[in-house]
Scaffold this active site. Structure first.
Site, mmCIF file in Angstrom:
data_model
loop_
_atom_site.group_PDB
_atom_site.id
_atom_site.type_symbol
_atom_site.label_atom_id
_atom_site.label_comp_id
_atom_site.label_asym_id
_atom_site.label_seq_id
_atom_site.Cartn_x
_atom_site.Cartn_y
_atom_site.Cartn_z
ATOM 1 N N ASN A 156 -0.914 -3.214 -6.019
ATOM 2 C CA ASN A 156 -0.995 -3.500 -4.669
ATOM 3 C C ASN A 156 -1.099 -4.730 -4.375
ATOM 4 O O ASN A 156 -1.332 -4.876 -3.331
ATOM 5 C CB ASN A 156 -2.397 -2.645 -4.289
ATOM 6 C CG ASN A 156 -3.394 -3.390 -4.690
ATOM 7 O OD1 ASN A 156 -3.544 -4.245 -5.990
ATOM 8 N ND2 ASN A 156 -4.690 -3.143 -4.394
ATOM 9 N N GLY A 195 -12.398 13.732 -6.969
ATOM 10 C CA GLY A 195 -11.078 13.506 -6.385
ATOM 11 C C GLY A 195 -10.231 13.007 -7.832
ATOM 12 O O GLY A 195 -10.695 12.523 -8.845
ATOM 13 N N ALA A 196 -8.981 13.033 -7.716
ATOM 14 C CA ALA A 196 -8.193 12.992 -8.854
ATOM 15 C C ALA A 196 -6.732 12.269 -8.168
ATOM 16 O O ALA A 196 -5.867 12.549 -8.846
ATOM 17 C CB ALA A 196 -7.808 14.166 -9.680
ATOM 18 N N GLY A 206 -17.511 2.206 1.133
ATOM 19 C CA GLY A 206 -16.224 1.512 0.720
ATOM 20 C C GLY A 206 -15.841 0.520 1.225
ATOM 21 O O GLY A 206 -14.903 -0.344 0.910
ATOM 22 N N THR A 237 0.757 -1.129 -0.053
ATOM 23 C CA THR A 237 -0.024 0.028 -0.138
ATOM 24 C C THR A 237 0.886 1.088 -0.021
ATOM 25 O O THR A 237 2.242 1.105 -0.274
ATOM 26 C CB THR A 237 -1.157 -0.082 1.022
ATOM 27 O OG1 THR A 237 -1.939 1.163 0.751
ATOM 28 C CG2 THR A 237 -0.414 0.034 2.526
ATOM 29 N N ASN A 269 -12.333 17.978 -8.809
ATOM 30 C CA ASN A 269 -11.089 17.907 -8.064
ATOM 31 C C ASN A 269 -10.965 19.351 -7.519
ATOM 32 O O ASN A 269 -11.135 20.392 -8.189
ATOM 33 C CB ASN A 269 -9.826 17.239 -8.589
ATOM 34 C CG ASN A 269 -9.010 16.728 -7.247
ATOM 35 O OD1 ASN A 269 -9.357 16.074 -6.357
ATOM 36 N ND2 ASN A 269 -7.456 17.019 -7.712
ATOM 37 N N LYS A 289 3.173 1.708 -3.622
ATOM 38 C CA LYS A 289 2.479 1.116 -4.791
ATOM 39 C C LYS A 289 3.341 1.289 -6.196
ATOM 40 O O LYS A 289 2.726 0.441 -6.977
ATOM 41 C CB LYS A 289 0.856 1.799 -5.044
ATOM 42 C CG LYS A 289 0.191 0.909 -3.866
ATOM 43 C CD LYS A 289 -1.393 1.790 -4.119
ATOM 44 C CE LYS A 289 -2.366 1.169 -3.209
ATOM 45 N NZ LYS A 289 -3.630 1.630 -3.462
HETATM 46 P P1 ATR Z 1 -6.101 8.162 -2.692
HETATM 47 O O1 ATR Z 1 -4.838 7.429 -3.117
HETATM 48 O O2 ATR Z 1 -6.933 7.567 -1.379
HETATM 49 O O3 ATR Z 1 -6.825 8.628 -3.785
HETATM 50 P P2 ATR Z 1 -4.671 10.699 -2.915
HETATM 51 O O4 ATR Z 1 -3.705 10.267 -4.004
HETATM 52 O O5 ATR Z 1 -3.830 11.409 -1.712
HETATM 53 O O6 ATR Z 1 -5.342 9.630 -1.983
HETATM 54 O O7 ATR Z 1 -5.785 11.829 -3.238
HETATM 55 C C1 ATR Z 1 -6.732 12.236 -2.266
HETATM 56 C C2 ATR Z 1 -7.897 12.828 -3.260
HETATM 57 O O8 ATR Z 1 -8.747 13.565 -2.329
HETATM 58 C C3 ATR Z 1 -7.503 14.073 -3.972
HETATM 59 O O9 ATR Z 1 -8.133 14.268 -5.298
HETATM 60 C C4 ATR Z 1 -7.383 15.440 -3.254
HETATM 61 O O10 ATR Z 1 -7.591 16.577 -4.017
HETATM 62 P P3 ATR Z 1 -6.201 17.467 -4.487
HETATM 63 O O11 ATR Z 1 -5.747 17.065 -5.655
HETATM 64 O O12 ATR Z 1 -6.919 18.740 -4.335
HETATM 65 O O13 ATR Z 1 -4.953 17.202 -3.524
HETATM 66 C C5 ATR Z 1 -8.579 15.206 -2.746
HETATM 67 N N1 ATR Z 1 -8.723 15.520 -1.262
HETATM 68 C C6 ATR Z 1 -8.235 15.432 -0.053
HETATM 69 N N2 ATR Z 1 -8.486 16.400 0.896
HETATM 70 C C7 ATR Z 1 -9.518 17.078 0.367
HETATM 71 C C8 ATR Z 1 -10.349 18.145 0.731
HETATM 72 N N3 ATR Z 1 -10.356 18.490 2.144
HETATM 73 N N4 ATR Z 1 -11.224 18.762 0.144
HETATM 74 C C9 ATR Z 1 -11.348 18.208 -1.345
HETATM 75 N N5 ATR Z 1 -10.649 17.336 -1.824
HETATM 76 C C10 ATR Z 1 -9.734 16.633 -1.235
#
Ligand code: ATR
Length: 248
Positions: free
Chosen positions: A61, A100-101, A216, A36, A124, A40
């Site tokens: 993973n 999200g991205a 989830g 993890t 995002n 990864k």
């Molecule tokens: P994972 O592997 O779980 O996808 P990650 O790669 O850290 O974790 O991605 C987290 C996602 O949540 C990202 O899209 C992040 O947005 P940013 O690209 O702007 O960082 C989003 N995210 C995390 N905290 C957030 C918040 N408080 N509000 C909005 N988006 C959030």
């Protein structure tokens, strides 16, 4: 119940020692292992074979060890798609909104595209990260249409499936939702990859407006089922995995 003679253990591994850890598991003839964050992507360079979809995602993973060779897979997206399939939710020709991205969004979008989603819109917080993800997905040359969504646009569009991959709503900040005041309807399918809490504010709002919701835990179970199948070639029931996760 399945007669699998194996034990699943968790180990911490410092990033600088990843190669040592991987080679130790190869030498000791482990059946396989999961990796993890933050390993990864780094683990890719130590593998002998990488599954095409994991290659597309750019992250692994799950690693199967067979005859001293390391085979890498990514069960994030396939676990997600498997959990939708388990609920009889089809992806083909569906219009999907992904919030999200990050790494999870990348795996999920890749599999949604492989399964024939009609379009995937990405919303995002940081637009640049969404653009990077879209460029990565476009490079996969599938038929799915990808676009960047602006917050205001989503209130005028109609999506078949809405998926939250951000951490908004996760414990301890459980009062937050990534879609404040969103007009869900009974034909919407709303999925949150968060499993703590099991019902996020997003899912609560969606369910109150009659939408079908999925948390989830289902994705986690889907990933576990897929990983067990890779390690042992035994097909474990999705609900069996859900029960173990729910009661642990
Ligand atoms: P994972 O592997 O779980 O996808 P990650 O790669 O850290 O974790 O991605 C987290 C996602 O949540 C990202 O899209 C992040 O947005 P940013 O690209 O702007 O960082 C989003 N995210 C995390 N905290 C957030 C918040 N408080 N509000 C909005 N988006 C959030």
């Amino acid at each position: 119940m399945y007669g699998i003679d194996a034990v699943y253990l968790a180990f911490n591994c410092e990033p600088a020692l990843l190669e040592n850890a991987v080679e130790a598991m190869r030498s000791l003839n482990f059946m396989g292992f999961n990796v993890t964050i933050p390993h990864k992507q780094n683990v890719l360079k130590y593998l002998d074979f990488i599954d095409p979809e994991a290659k597309l995602i750019g992250a692994v993973n799950t690693v199967k060890i067979e005859n001293g060779k390391l085979y890498g897979y990514n069960t994030d997206g396939s676990g997600f798609v498997g959990s939708l399939r388990h609920q009889n939710i089809a992806i083909k020709d569906k219009k999907v909104l992904v919030l999200g991205a990050g790494g999870s969004a990348r795996s999920i979008c890749t599999y949604l595209a492989v399964e024939g989603a009609k379009s995937i819109s990405i919303l995002n917080r940081t637009q640049h990260n969404a653009e990077l993800l879209i460029n990565h997905l476009i490079a996969s040359k599938c038929d799915t249409k990808f676009d960047l969504s602006k917050p205001i646009n989503i209130y005028y569009e109609k999506y078949d499936i809405i998926i939250n991959t951000t951490s908004v709503g996760m414990w301890p900040d459980t009062n937050f939702t990534p879609l404040q005041g969103f007009p869900f309807c009974s034909t919407d399918i709303v999925v949150d990859i968060i499993y703590n809490p099991l019902e996020t504010e997003l899912l609560k709002n969606a369910a109150q407006m009659g939408a079908f919701t999925m948390n989830g835990l289902q994705m986690l179970a889907g990933q576990a089922v897929k990983a067990i199948e890779i390690f042992t070639r035994v097909a474990v029931e999705h609900d069996f995995a859900v029960n173990i996760l729910f009661n642990s």
